[in-house]
Structures are given as structure tokens and as C-alpha cells.
Motif scaffolding. Structure first.
Motif: not given
Lengths: 156, 748
Positions: B184-192, B239-250, B273-280
Motif C-alpha cells: 500500500p501507499q507508505s510514507m515517512i517524514a523526518i524533521p531535523f 506517480e502523483d499520489v505519493p505527493s499527497l501522502l508526503a504532505c500528509q506526513v510532512a 487513490t488514483s486509477k485508470r480513467h473510465p472511458a466513453y
């Protein structure tokens, strides 16, 4: 909730640990005891990445409460290796490019190990059946099946 | 002896089969908190009241943060900055993040997040993209709810249809496809304490993550370091979803000055999280009776969900691939990415092309049948070859192996089109192509950096900005470095990808790692090699032109020395044996209004042949075998290339036959678990025959071009065509379930 003391055998070592009764076996192994090979892929028994052996049979450690293993033997992938050396089936996974990201590999290898113990010469359908509870999204399964078939023929 | 082209074992090797613990959730830090996300329960509404008093009192809860706590901009930058990091006044999809809860352990954080009280006034949502398109009253994006419109126009379609002997016109639909990466999507932020922050996690695109963190925390790029952990599958989903998680931990890490970890629960991961676009898709195509594709008219609508994320570029790729790998002089394609109040859709292997290719290849078979020509012959009359011009007006000068892939699947299968056969058994073909790399749609990011460092003991460490996500990049790049330096493969190691090592190298998407990072590494290695060559020439007393480096042995002037001795000699003389490499792709061009331009530098090509047996009682499709031939330019490692074909093909089989993600009436994902969203298991695994075809790409390392996405792309239409061949039922709505086939059999 009141904590409970349990005793069990983990990979040949005696463990005594005090735990909350709602803790799953997977949580205890990973978070309390630092055993990293069982992974959490779904936490509801669907994906098989948390597979461990309980008294020699594979179980989904996310579906077993830690208190249930009191008095039993738990073997994880770490426990099937001797002195951290690869088993032949692990080597067959490397030789056959049987993993890509590797997240499913520990569970897959334990399911394969259990199968080969029960049935040393499985055919393709028996291998597919034995692995059908372990999801892999990268490989398309054929290199995994090939690794087990190769192993049954005594390696490359 | 070259290691390029050899089936060497993966660089990751033993640590993965031991489960040794390099994934984000395997890391623990002192004082670490755990995060959980408070999300919108409604598809569209206005936030009235947020009450966190009760959950703040839960023992173990360290804090709750909302948009008010964001020190920088409240935005997750992707392509267009329309997505907030945390909702302020409005929510636009079920699962939209509103607040972050942090607690001493994961269970407490999740429990508290689930109990948060938020009062939202419900607004009517737009859930159907066909209704959302140009909706008169509800405007989710602009005035028309269109994230992007592309028009591809060539020739005179109206006139050309009048000249056609056969015309086929249909509507197609394809559903969501979920990546189902097993980690699953996984993220850690470590402040210094020095005011910097480190992000470690599961991701494809560390430079996207860095940009997101600098945006929300208002930090300069030199204070944010992003390091990729072992990543358990991506397929576009990271691709783009980890940017959201990174904000959520940062954000909580920054505010509470403690490391913070966030792992999405599987259900949450599948819901939000994102998926393939349904199409018509509406598709009309026509041909002359001698088998020439004369005209294509299509409308391609993809459901982008609540925020634009990557929809504009997904639509670009889909549009470029909208007539398939064929010559056609009269084309009119309108494509639209549309906003709805559902989970934002995004990148998934194939990136907008599998949907439209399902239509394209289904049409090709129907045209062939109506003309009375076999589907292989019909394709042969229309496929692109060197010297031909694509639908976007691009002249193909090299590396077009499509015909050979077609010949190879026919040859290996022994299939003769139209031959009488076993009852209920059918064969289906698809021929497709794939624009390699970002192309004109992502031109500004089409650059990569690399660093190579040769140590005094001969060991080599290299760094790149693209990531290993299971595809085998580390191994392939190690092979390239070994050959470029003339060093043995076991001297070569790669650093985990880290934004502090190389300049912004763009994303790990679009099958670009082998060509982009490979070329950048080549650039770095050439610089080092020139130093080594000079030194070897002086040691061997011959000219540099006479010297050959080969797996650690250097020969020249009739003598042989060890590469290690040359390296030692360089170090003794204090000569530098490290270098930076850089690569930018040759120019591409594009015009959104005409759809004309050199869309991609090079294309990969493929043919798939599926053999099925259809149960006429139940409608069940049994996929017996699939032959998949891919022109990859040059397989740096054929075993890994075959791995991409096998794995991608099975994802395509899932898309074709079983993966069926839908939404409820309220806009929530109906089946967000592995027990209800069914992906192929080992028992579903058909026999897959991977076939590698090599038409070298002059601009690629050793002739290689990227192709990792392509194996998924043409599988569904090949299976649909095989089902038709077997029982004369044409399925135009994926997946091809027994119910649909049975209904088709019944209606005959």
C-alpha cells in the motif's frame, strides 16, 4: 484492556511477551518483535503477504490474534533459513526472476515451502492452486511457477 | 564480453527473497508518530463545522491539523494547481482529505480519524462525465468541466467516408482499473533541528514529492531531501499520489517536530487513490474494399474525477494513440478529460491508451470482417513501416518493428486466420504502438541526470533520478554502466534514488528509465573512461584508440593489464574518477488544436495473439494462451524484458476479463478490497509466450527504447476479438464477463 502474557516458539527461540489481547499476530511480529518478512498488504486475509507458519501450516498472520499462538510454534521466512543462508527455493526465485518488486516474495516462498513439504513433486495445476491465495501484481506468476517446477527437478 | 544483452540476475537479489525489510513500513524512528487522514464522506458539499474536541481527548492522540496549520500554500502541485492539500470550504469527492490526525500508534490514529465529527452541507454532485461535460449549472472546473480538449485533424473525413466501401460505427466503454500494487501507499517524514526535512517512502517520482513539500511548507529545495524506499509496485499508482501522502506526513512532522509515518489501509488506498480513467468512446471508421483504412472519426471522453491531476497528459497520450499504429489520411478525433465528483483518476500503465486501443482494435477486426478480408492481412495493408507518416504527421525514420512482431506471433502460434477449428475456440489479434517517454506532452521534464563514482578499490557507485519500482531499472542500468566502463558487473552498485544526489530528473513514468537514465549514465561514464583511457595508454605505451576495456581487463599495444591497476594508478596521480551525466531528449512538437507534430522521439511496437475457449452454456471465457511480441529496440536484459511482457500481459488479462471497479449511487468506490475487486491469481494465469523483437533505436543506450507499459495495452482487444472469433459475440464494454457473453449468446 488488560494485557496478557504469552509464551511461544518463534523461529526456534522461546519468546515470552506481554501483549494487548486485540493485537494481531502480524502486528506483534512486526511492531513488537521486529520480524520484518511478513508484510501487511491488506490486513484482511485477502493478499497473502503476511503469511507465516503456525505449527507447520501456513496462516495469514493478520487474521490470527497474537494471544492464539500461546504455546505454539511460529515460523517466519527468517526461520526457514539456516544462518541467514538462502534455501534452494529462495535461490530458485532469484534464478528464475520470480519477483519484481519483491513485496509478495516472503509469503509466496512460504506457501511454496509448505506445498513442497506436503507434495514434493507438484504439477503446474497443484502449484497454481497452492499459490492462489498469494497475490502478485508484477510478475504474471509464470516465473514463480517456473521456479517451483525447476526446484522439483533438482535445480538448474 | 559484454553484459548488455545478457540474462543476469536482478541486482536486488537476496534481500527481497529474504524479506529483509527495505520497504517504508519496515523503518522505525525514535519518537515516531503515526498519521491518519480525516476524509470527506460526501461527493460534494460545503464544510459547515469541524469538531475535533472529542477525538482530541482520546489517549494517545498527539494532535489534529487542518488547512489552517499549513505554513506554505495549500496546494498539491501536479500539472495544474487545482488540488488543495487539505479541503478548506468545499469537498469534491468521497475521501477528499480534510484533516490529519497524529497519534502514538497507528491504531489510535485511525480510530480517532474515523470518529472525527464534520458537518457538511450536501451539494448535488456530478457523477457521470457525459452529464458533467458542458453542464449548464454545476461548474467543477472552468465553465465547462473540461480539464483538457484535444483535436486531431487530418485530411477531409466527410469526403473520405463517402468514398469508403465499408463503415463501422460503435460505442465502447471501459471501467476503472485499480493498480493493486501489493504494497500500500507508505510514507515517512523526518524533521531535523537544522530546519530541513527528509521524506522516505514508496514512490515513483521523488522530484514531484520534493516540489509538493516545498510548496506546503514554504521551504527552499535545498532543505527538502526525498529518498525512495524499496517500492512494492507502482504501475502509475505511485506517480502523483505519493505527493499527497508526503504532505500528509510532512505537515505534522514539521509542526510536532517528530518523525511521522503514514501507511494507507488497503480499503482506503483503493477508495481514494488514483486509477485508470473510465472511458466513453464513439468510434466510426471506414475502409475501401481492397482493405485500405480511409477515415476515422472518434470522440474520446475520459472521467478525470474531482481534480485535474494528470488527466491532461493522460489525454495527450490517449489522443496520439487514437487511430492505432496505422496509416490514415483522414482523421477527426475529439478527446475530452472531464471533471466529476469522484476520486481523481490518473496514471496507470498505458496512460490513456488501453481504453482507446480497445476501440481501435475492435473496429479493425469488424472492418476486416465486413470487407471479407482476414484480420492479419487487413492490418498488414495499413500498419506503419519505416518511412510512413503517423496520424500526427510525424515521419518515422527508424526503429519500426511492428510487422516483425505480427509475423512472429503468427509464426510461433502456427495460427492460420480463418481456418476451421474446434467449436467454441477462437483467436484474436491486436497490433499496437507506444510513444516512448514523455513526448511533447511532458517536454519540459524530458531531462535526466546521473552521477558515477569510481572508488580506489574499483567499486563503482552510481546515482540516478529515476526509481526502481520492480521493473528492473537498477539491474539494467548496472549492465549499461559495466559495459560503458569495461568493468565487471559485480563492481557496480546503485544508490537508492535520492533528490540530493542528482538534479531534477523528471518522473519515473512513460517507460523512460532505461533510455533516459541509461543515456545520462553513458554521458558520465564516457567522461570517466577518457581519464582511464589516457592513463591506460601511458601504462601500455600505445595510443588510446588501440585500447579495449572488457570486464576489468585492459588490452592494447599487444599487452594486457588489469582495469583495477589503471584505477589505482589514476588515484595515485590524484586524477578524478567521478563524473556527472546529463541527457535531454531530442526535440518534439505538438499543436493541441490540430493534433499535429512529432509527438514522441521513438515508438515501441507490439502484436498480441490470444487463443480462447468460450463456454457456450455459461459465457465464461477461458484464455488458453497468449503470444505477445514486442519491439523493444534492444533488450539490455532479455529475462527482465520478458518479465515486463509476462507481468504487463497478465494485468491486461485482468483488465479484459475480470477487473470491474464501479461506484455506488453516492459516488463511492463500490468494491475497494481484494475480495470484491478481483485481480488475476496464480490459478488464472494463462500460458503467456513472450517474444522479443529488436529494431534498434539510434538514440537509445545500445539501441534500447522503453516499453514497460506496452504489454498491458493491447491485450483486451485481442481477447475481445478472440471471443468474437469463437462465438460471434462482440463485447464493447470491458470487462468481458460471463454475464455479458452469455447475454450476447442469448440475443443472437
Amino acid at each position: 484492556m488488560k494485557k496478557k502474557m504469552i509464551n511461544f516458539n518463534l523461529n526456534g527461540r522461546k519468546i515470552a511477551v506481554e501483549i494487548e489481547p486485540q493485537l494481531t499476530l502480524l502486528e506483534m511480529l512486526r511492531d513488537r518483535l521486529g520480524v520484518k518478512s511478513p508484510k501487511c498488504g491488506c490486513d484482511r486475509g485477502d493478499c497473502g503477504t503476511c503469511t507465516v507458519m503456525l505449527d507447520g501450516r501456513t496462516v495469514r498472520s493478520c487474521l490470527v490474534l497474537a494471544v492464539e499462538v500461546d504455546g505454539l510454534t511460529v515460523t517466519t521466512l527468517e526461520g526457514i533459513m539456516k544462518d541467514d543462508k538462502l534455501t534452494p527455493i529462495q535461490q530458485a526465485f532469484i534464478d528464475n526472476n520470480s519477483f519484481q518488486c519483491g513485496f509478495c516474495a516472503p509469503g509466496m516462498i512460504l506457501s511454496a515451502t509448505e506445498l513442497l513439504k506436503k507434495n514434493p513433486k507438484p504439477n503446474k495445476e497443484e502449484i497454481q492452486e497452492a499459490l492462489s491465495g498469494n497475490l502478485c501484481r508484477c510478475t504474471g506468476y509464470s516465473p514463480i511457477i517456473d521456479a517451483i517446477l525447476e526446484f522439483t527437478k533438482g535445480g538448474k | 564480453m559484454s553484459v548488455v544483452g545478457k540474462r543476469v540476475a536482478r541486482a536486488e537479489g537476496s534481500e527481497r527473497v529474504k524479506g529483509a525489510g527495505l520497504f517504508a513500513d519496515d523503518y522505525k524512528y525514535f519518537g515516531m508518530l503515526h498519521a491518519a487522514v480525516v476524509r470527506s464522506p460526501l461527493a460534494r458539499g460545503e464544510i459547515r463545522k469541524i469538531d475535533f474536541k472529542t477525538i482530541a481527548k482520546i489517549p494517545g492522540v498527539a494532535g489534529i491539523l487542518t488547512y489552517k496549520d499549513i505554513p506554505g500554500r495549500n496546494c498539491v502541485p501536479i500539472v495544474i494547481d487545482d488540488q488543495s492539500f487539505l479541503a478548506e470550504r468545499y469537498v469534491n469527492y468521497i475521501g477528499e482529505p480534510i484533516a490529519i490526525v497524529v497519534a502514538e500508534n497507528r491504531q489510535t490514529a485511525r480510530l480517532a480519524a474515523a470518529q472525527a465529527k464534520i458537518s457538511i452541507e450536501e451539494l448535488p454532485p456530478l457523477l457521470n462525465p457525459l452529464e458533467a461535460l458542458n453542464h449548464p449549472k454545476i461548474h467543477l472546473f472552468g465553465n465547462d468541466n473540461i480539464y483538457k480538449h484535444i483535436h486531431i485533424h487530418r485530411g477531409d473525413v466527410k469526403k473520405a467516408f463517402a468514398d469508403c466501401d465499408v463503415i463501422i460505427e460503435n460505442e465502447y466503454h471501459t471501467p476503472y482499473q485499480e493498480h493493486a500494487y501489493i504494497e500500500p501507499q507508505s510514507m515517512i517524514a523526518i524533521p531535523f533541528p537544522d530546519g530541513s526535512i527528509e521524506i522516505r517512502g514508496s514512490m515513483q517520482c521523488p522530484f514531484y514529492v520534493r516540489k509538493a513539500i516545498t510548496t506546503i511548507l514554504g521551504l527552499p529545495e535545498n532543505k527538502v531531501r526525498v529518498i525512495q524506499c524499496a517500492t512494492g509496485g507502482g504501475f502509475g499508482g505511485k506517480e502523483d499520489v505519493p505527493s499527497l501522502l508526503a504532505c500528509q506526513v510532512a505537515l505534522p512532522a514539521w509542526i510536532f517536530k517528530r518523525p511521522v509515518k503514514l501507511i494507507y489501509d488497503r480499503t482506503e488506498d483503493m477508495m481514494v487513490t488514483s486509477k485508470r480513467h473510465p472511458a466513453y468512446i464513439k468510434y466510426k471508421s471506414g475502409a475501401t474494399k481492397d482493405g485500405i483504412l480511409r477515415a476515422v472519426e472518434a470522440e474520446y471522453i475520459i472521467d478525470g474525477g474531482a481534480y485535474s491531476t494528470l488527466s491532461a497528459v493522460v489525454l495527450f497520450r490517449g489522443s496520439v494513440h487514437a487511430i492505432g499504429p496505422y496509416k490514415c489520411e483522414n482523421v477527426d478525433v475529439h478527446s475530452y478529460a472531464v471533471a466529476t465528483n469522484k476520486v481523481p483518476t490518473g496514471a496507470f500503465r498505458g496512460f490513456g491508451s488501453p481504453q482507446i486501443l480497445f476501440a481501435v482494435e475492435s473496429q479493425m477486426d469488424q472492418l476486416a470482417e465486413k470487407i471479407g478480408m482476414d484480420p492479419v492481412m487487413f492490418r498488414k495493408k495499413n500498419i506503419l513501416r519505416v518511412g510512413d507518416t503517423t496520424v500526427t504527421g510525424q515521419k518515422l525514420e527508424y526503429s519500426v518493428g511492428l510487422e516483425e512482431t505480427l509475423d512472429k506471433v503468427i509464426e510461433k502460434s502456427g495460427w492460420t486466420p480463418g481456418k476451421s477449428k474446434e467449436d467454441g475456440v477462437g483467436y484474436g489479434i491486436s497490433t499496437i504502438y507506444y510513444g516512448v517517454g514523455l513526448g511533447a506532452g511532458g517536454k519540459s521534464m524530458a531531462r535526466t541526470g546521473a552521477r558515477v563514482l569510481v572508488h580506489a578499490d574499483g567499486s563503482v557507485l552510481f546515482s540516478v533520478g529515476t526509481t526502481e519500482i520492480g521493473q528492473g531499472m537498477t539491474t539494467v542500468l548496472s549492465q549499461i554502466v559495466a559495459d560503458e566502463l569495461g568493468a565487471p558487473l559485480d563492481w557496480i552498485s546503485m544508490m537508492p534514488t535520492d533528490t540530493s544526489r542528482v538534479p531534477d530528473s523528471g518522473p519515473t513514468v512513460a517507460s523512460r528509465s532505461t533510455t533516459m537514465s541509461g543515456n545520462a549514465l553513458k554521458d558520465a561514464c564516457i567522461k570517466i573512461k577518457s581519464v582511464l583511457l589516457e592513463e591506460a595508454a601511458s601504462m601500455l605505451d600505445c595510443s588510446t584508440g588501440d585500447i579495449i576495456f572488457d570486464e576489468g581487463i585492459v588490452t592494447g599495444g599487444g599487452k594486457t593489464i588489469k582495469l583495477l591497476d589503471v584505477i589505482k594508478s589514476c588515484f595515485a596521480k590524484r586524477l578524478p574518477l567521478s563524473a556527472e551525466g546529463w541527457y535531454i531528449t531530442p526535440s518534439t512538437s505538438w499543436d493541441d488544436n490540430t493534433g499535429q507534430g512529432d509527438a514522441y522521439v521513438v515508438y515501441a511496437w507490439a502484436s498480441n495473439l490470444a487463443k480462447v475457449k468460450v463456454d457456450k452454456e455459461t459465457g465464461e471465457v477461458n484464455l488458453l494462451k497468449i503470444w505477445a511480441a514486442h519491439d523493444v529496440g534492444k533488450a539490455i536484459n532479455p529475462a527482465l524484458a520478458e518479465g515486463q511482457i509476462e507481468g504487463g500481459t497478465l494485468q491486461g488479462v485482468g483488465y479484459a476479463l475480470m477487473e470491474d471497479m464501479t461506484t455506488n449511487a453516492d459516488g463511492a468506490i463500490r468494491n475497494p478490497e481484494f475480495s470484491t475487486y478481483i485481480i488475476p491469481t496464480a490459478s488464472d494465469q494463462p500460458e503467456i509466450v513472450p517474444i522479443i523483437v529488436e529494431h534498434p533505436f539510434p538514440g537509445g543506450p545500445f539501441g534500447a527504447k522503453g516499453f514497460g507499459e506496452q504489454p498491458l495495452m493491447g491485450v483486451a482487444p485481442a481477447i475481445a476479438n478472440a471471443v468474437y472469433d469463437a462465438v460471434k459475440v462482440r463485447i464493447k464494454d470491458l470487462p468481458i464477463t460471463p454475464e455479458k457473453v452469455w447475454q450476447g449468446l442469448k440475443n443472437k
